[in-house]
Design an enzyme around this catalytic site. Structure first.
Site, short mmCIF file in Angstrom:
data_model
loop_
_atom_site.label_atom_id
_atom_site.label_comp_id
_atom_site.label_asym_id
_atom_site.label_seq_id
_atom_site.Cartn_x
_atom_site.Cartn_y
_atom_site.Cartn_z
N THR D 19 -3.33 4.14 3.12
CA THR D 19 -3.95 5.18 2.30
C THR D 19 -4.57 4.59 1.03
OG1 THR D 19 -2.28 6.71 3.09
CG2 THR D 19 -3.51 7.38 1.15
N VAL D 20 -3.81 3.76 0.34
CA VAL D 20 -4.32 3.18 -0.91
C VAL D 20 -5.42 2.18 -0.59
CG1 VAL D 20 -3.72 1.88 -2.98
CG2 VAL D 20 -2.14 3.59 -2.08
N CYS D 158 1.92 6.80 -9.83
CA CYS D 158 0.93 7.83 -10.12
C CYS D 158 1.41 8.89 -11.11
CB CYS D 158 0.45 8.48 -8.82
SG CYS D 158 1.77 8.98 -7.72
N GLY D 190 0.32 11.76 -2.79
CA GLY D 190 1.13 10.77 -3.47
C GLY D 190 2.14 10.09 -2.56
N HIS D 265 -1.98 15.33 -9.56
CA HIS D 265 -0.65 15.65 -10.07
C HIS D 265 -0.79 16.45 -11.37
CE1 HIS D 265 0.92 13.14 -7.05
NE2 HIS D 265 1.38 12.13 -7.73
N ASN D 352 -4.02 11.45 -8.59
CA ASN D 352 -3.03 10.45 -8.20
C ASN D 352 -3.57 9.34 -7.33
OD1 ASN D 352 -3.04 12.92 -6.45
ND2 ASN D 352 -1.87 11.56 -5.11
#
Lengths: 379, 379, 379, 379
Positions: D19-20, D158, D190, D265, D352
């Protein structure tokens, strides 16, 4: 996007504080040749700077160019310098106001439903039936008194737009479609603001949207049908008329539902072709992928390069992932496969607030400018 | 519900810690004549008290009766006193385990898919085709060695169950259906736990569920089709066989989607009847409302009084409002109206974790008890 | 629930078609000693059978007992036989109507906010401060003309109710609380219907609820504070007065947010006790678990057995899993642990439409009946 | 954004399919001076073109520049030409791999948590504490053998990032903060993919995220604390050390929850300043609005112009409307007001997956390039 030495055209937005109006403004603020010149809203908003009049709900900030622009009442005199007037008005007022603007010889591109069924007003999804612009001269001529520049063009309901793009592409490639079943899963933004109460849709599906099924079933026929001189009718009038797909009757059955999605209408579609044998799924995929709109061909800047993007992955399109592709101006199709009852079934996704609303009006206006249908009194 | 002087029957639950297993336990803990006697799960859970083994995700607390019950491995010896064994096992292990239990002469009521296509195992939606229990003696006899008490009965996939109930009711009233188009909007609980990642479904629709469309299209034929002695075949075997609706071929086309709903599958259905002219919407409404299952007639305590509840309001059924009606044991139908492509269309809602899963198994077992199909060695 | 030989008490419901009114009706239809006798709503609904007047949004069907009951206007004469009148009226009309009912000598149990700050009206969360009923005789006596039976009792705002239950339990066990920080995550049902537009809350958090923080900060002081004779004031009046927790000033700071949850308010709470050293997390857990309300002790049938249920699992309470525990009549607490800034922090969950609204009014009325505070003219 | 005659720097991405990693690639594909040169992932993906190896979940399509790039295993030899290596690795493998890359004299900018607590590794939120880069030479010198170019820089969790930006701005303007209470409402993204099961979060709040509260409470102290030569310690070592805000102890108490939001967030924050009297809400608003990061001042292209955007409307920031402002690189603050328990409270929102993850790493690397901290061997 900004082009050098491009002529600029002044435009106005009616219903500027509403959901559709906000989208018009977001798009027009970055447009290569349209320049926002006037904003119209109800008398409650008139006189205020736009940023005070609007309850802005877009994810992008209010464009600087309109923040301090004073909102006007929706009367033609405030818009007389506009080459194009976009209407995001609610249906309860759009009828009278758009009529007044047309009478004042203004070119109105409307997202409202009021004139969609008018026999002299084209209902144009710009990726499909720009040929229907040819009725404009007749609309002007038959008006009493005849209009020099004023006219109304409407675009389709958001759920109609989604399905009519692939249907139009398929008819171009494979000839008439005979029947079509559609089940929609429509986003909440389709109902405007405040629109759908959250208690009705969180953890829920509402299997009914008033009037929606009728719109899909009727509008699709007008859009996909022919527009021809009624040479052979008894009156001998020779007037252009929409034939509602009469040459090859098309039966459409829609079931419309609302789902907890913010933006992007997903529709499961199944079609039967007149032609036997029907095309294979692979032929359908290729025809959809190859389809190009005339609007894109002639250079409308907001027309998408890929009118129909065809997904190969089995689980696409999905509204959250695919609704912003090409700024929401095209449609996405996936899961093209055989149908055991009709011939071919697939899933189509369209961004209801982009190509399903404001973007359609804007491409229609771009087309009218490029084709000289609006009088190009540049700003 | 509790009845006086009712005989009690010991039952076991396989896959007791899973999503379906938890639902079995919630329902059985309050059952008028079934008594939870043994719980089976993987070796990771075996030996622990149930409350320690399970990651309980039901809205009702763990029933007191199972909190301290020690979970067993899924081997028949721990279940030998059970008159009925319910299986909520995952498909990757259900095949072998359920086979072992049947061989050990236990009556297995399974929610797993493994034996649904077995030509000797009935696929029973208890509101529709309890007549298919008649194949059980043959299933036992043909087994090598023949079984005295053991057998397997399966119930249908949750999305099949929803549609097959009204289809069954309509066929009973109006004769064979010829074709059927179905678009599902399925709840996330249908995928178990952890199941659907939230990133895939919040603010989204996923227009694909692997294997689901095939299940609906195949299972519906087995359930609605006949079960008859193949008297006239060349082999002269005289065996009972499922005819897959062969007498009147039924074409089914399903499109399955996942929507952000916790519980309750909503399905848009359109049907064409063999009989011409077809019934009117009002006749369809009346037939659905009047339909009563044999399971209810003979007194199965979990069978719903209203097999099909027909809504008059245009915006129902909705999963959040209607999924718990009659404890989720019936189905809800609404929007019965004409279809421009087939004959009649409507919306059906079924609680996928109740009648779509555990409740079906339980009614099947109740039916088997009341009909003497399971050996009534009372607890 | 129904008890034999129980006296029955006629009750009325004002605002019967609204969200809170619907909940009152759902609960009262199954009540052991209250019997719905009259329903009041706006003149738009008056004269219609309830099932025609209401847009029913509960997950349980409209109770048979009220389906055909004709809705009345909210004037006292239609309710004169009611021993108790429940008010689920909107704040814009509740003030005048509830006043008129009190003047007509009717006992009003109101969920509206209008009289919560009245110095003679008690604000009673029935799991906490039923002792405040003692001001009723004074409320009646000071009225001009004095009332014989009429009075108004209010219950608290839903977000106040959630936090005040554990705070009340902690003060009983450990003495005064000195400061308290609260962050709420409130369900959409707290805003009624249509309430929160879905476009504002799907995939979103709204960090503001108008007036909510002030309600929590003020109501908590009235509820947890004392009610005593002002013997020592200069006027020598000897009147009972609410001291707003003056003996030990309590500072409360609330931050209120709306989240995409249908039902159940979740609140993160941190407290500092006056007593040093403060209790340990384990002592807090035990005190909360042990806390019993007087309402439960004296036998109010709707009062929960566990006023505060304390979860041991680290990820509870959760609204979806815990809001229906004990029919939503208690509160759930979890994550009791030390706070690095104040003393102890925890999470509390309360069902905003049950104990946070109608259930509180009903328990208050049950208490008033059992204590003889309402004139027990049985039905 | 693209600048003329800009030198280009080759970069690598570890964990490129996660994902990142996907977010790193989306951002880097349009970067003015970083050029993606190598992609690393697990051996399962190694050898495949990126488009085949990844389950792409971004709303923008896979950048053309990486579609056919072959994924490598995460070993330094494949990255030896990279001036910067970004790590989006999972914590279970990040420790060893990042260590190996540093030993191979590569500059690693990591989003993983593994080295955040290392006394020689700076934990840098680029809008706050770029001054902590000064520990890099010591990190290199103390390594055995000493490193010439290799080092590790981490960015924060995050949820820490969101709160530490306004806290940093407030400390710069008003001096030390003494205590801080934080309640988070964190987005599902997140937790990565598959991350949070949908059954846990649709129509729900989960009031617990393992390890999250400890991260906020610890990381904030490292980030906001000083970095100074320990001149006065007994060892006389003179080494740089993080003082964890020791000069003025800062007590932080966090409560972390997960809510059904895709991205962004939201955190409710309350602070008490050491300085008495504390600043007013208006002074706080002005200080936040005026705050500029050094990263922006020196020209980091991804640093936001408005580090903190301060909203005046009472109901903002909201994740859906505000998370994409400035491409998610800044933070949004709203509802600045007095707190009855501490001094000032407000709401902060941070994206985030942008400033809370990949964007922070990228700005850190931009800063290192512009300051000459990475050896500028241009591509």
């Amino acid at each position: 996007m900004n082009q050098v030495n491009q002529r600029q055209y002044k435009v106005g937005v009616l219903g500027a504080t509403g959901t559709v109006g906000q989208r018009f403004i977001s798009l027009l603020a970055e447009h290569p040749f349209f320049v926002i010149h006037a904003l119209g809203a109800s008398s409650r908003s008139a006189g205020k700077p736009y940023s005070k009049a609007v309850n802005w709900k877009q994810t992008r900030a209010i464009p600087a160019v309109v923040r301090e622009m004073v909102v006007q009442e929706c009367v033609p005199e405030h818009f007389k310098d506009c080459v194009v007037v976009f209407s995001g008005l609610d249906a309860d007022v759009a009828g009278d106001i758009e009529h007044a603007f047309r009478v004042a010889d203004l070119a109105v591109f409307s997202n409202a439903k009021n004139y969609r069924r008018d026999p002299h007003v084209p209902l144009i999804v710009p990726l499909v039936n720009t040929s229907h612009f040819s009725i404009i001269p007749q609309q002007q001529r038959l008006h009493a008194p005849p209009l020099r520049k004023g006219f109304i063009v409407t675009n389709a309901n958001c759920s109609t737009t989604a399905v009519v793009v692939p249907l139009g592409a398929l008819e171009r490639a494979f000839g008439p479609i005979e029947s079509c079943m559609i089940t929609t899963m429509q986003a909440i933004s389709g109902a405007g603001y405040p629109g759908v109460p959250s208690l009705d849709i969180v953890d829920n599906v509402v299997p009914y949207i008033p009037g929606e099924e009728e719109k899909i079933e009727w509008e699709t026929l007008k859009i996909l049908g022919g527009l021809a001189h009624a040479d052979d009718d008894d009156s001998g009038s020779g007037l252009l008329a929409f034939d509602m797909h009469a040459a090859q009757p098309l039966r459409i059955s829609a079931s419309c539902t609302r789902v907890p999605v913010v933006e992007g209408h997903t529709e499961c579609v199944s079609v039967r072709f007149a032609r036997r044998p029907p095309p294979s799924p692979q032929q359908v995929r290729e025809a959809l992928q190859a389809y190009t709109s005339e609007a894109y061909s002639i250079g409308c800047p907001s027309a998408p390069r890929h009118t129909v993007f065809v997904h190969e992955e089995p689980d696409r399109p999905q509204p959250r992932l695919d609704r912003d592709y090409q700024a929401g101006a095209g449609v996405s199709v996936g899961r093209v496969r055989q149908c055991r009852v009709l011939d071919i079934k697939f899933v189509v996704l369209a961004n209801n607030v982009a190509i399903g609303a404001a973007t359609s009006s804007i491409i229609n206006a771009e087309y009218a400018v490029l084709k000289g249908i609006v009088s190009a009194t540049a700003a």
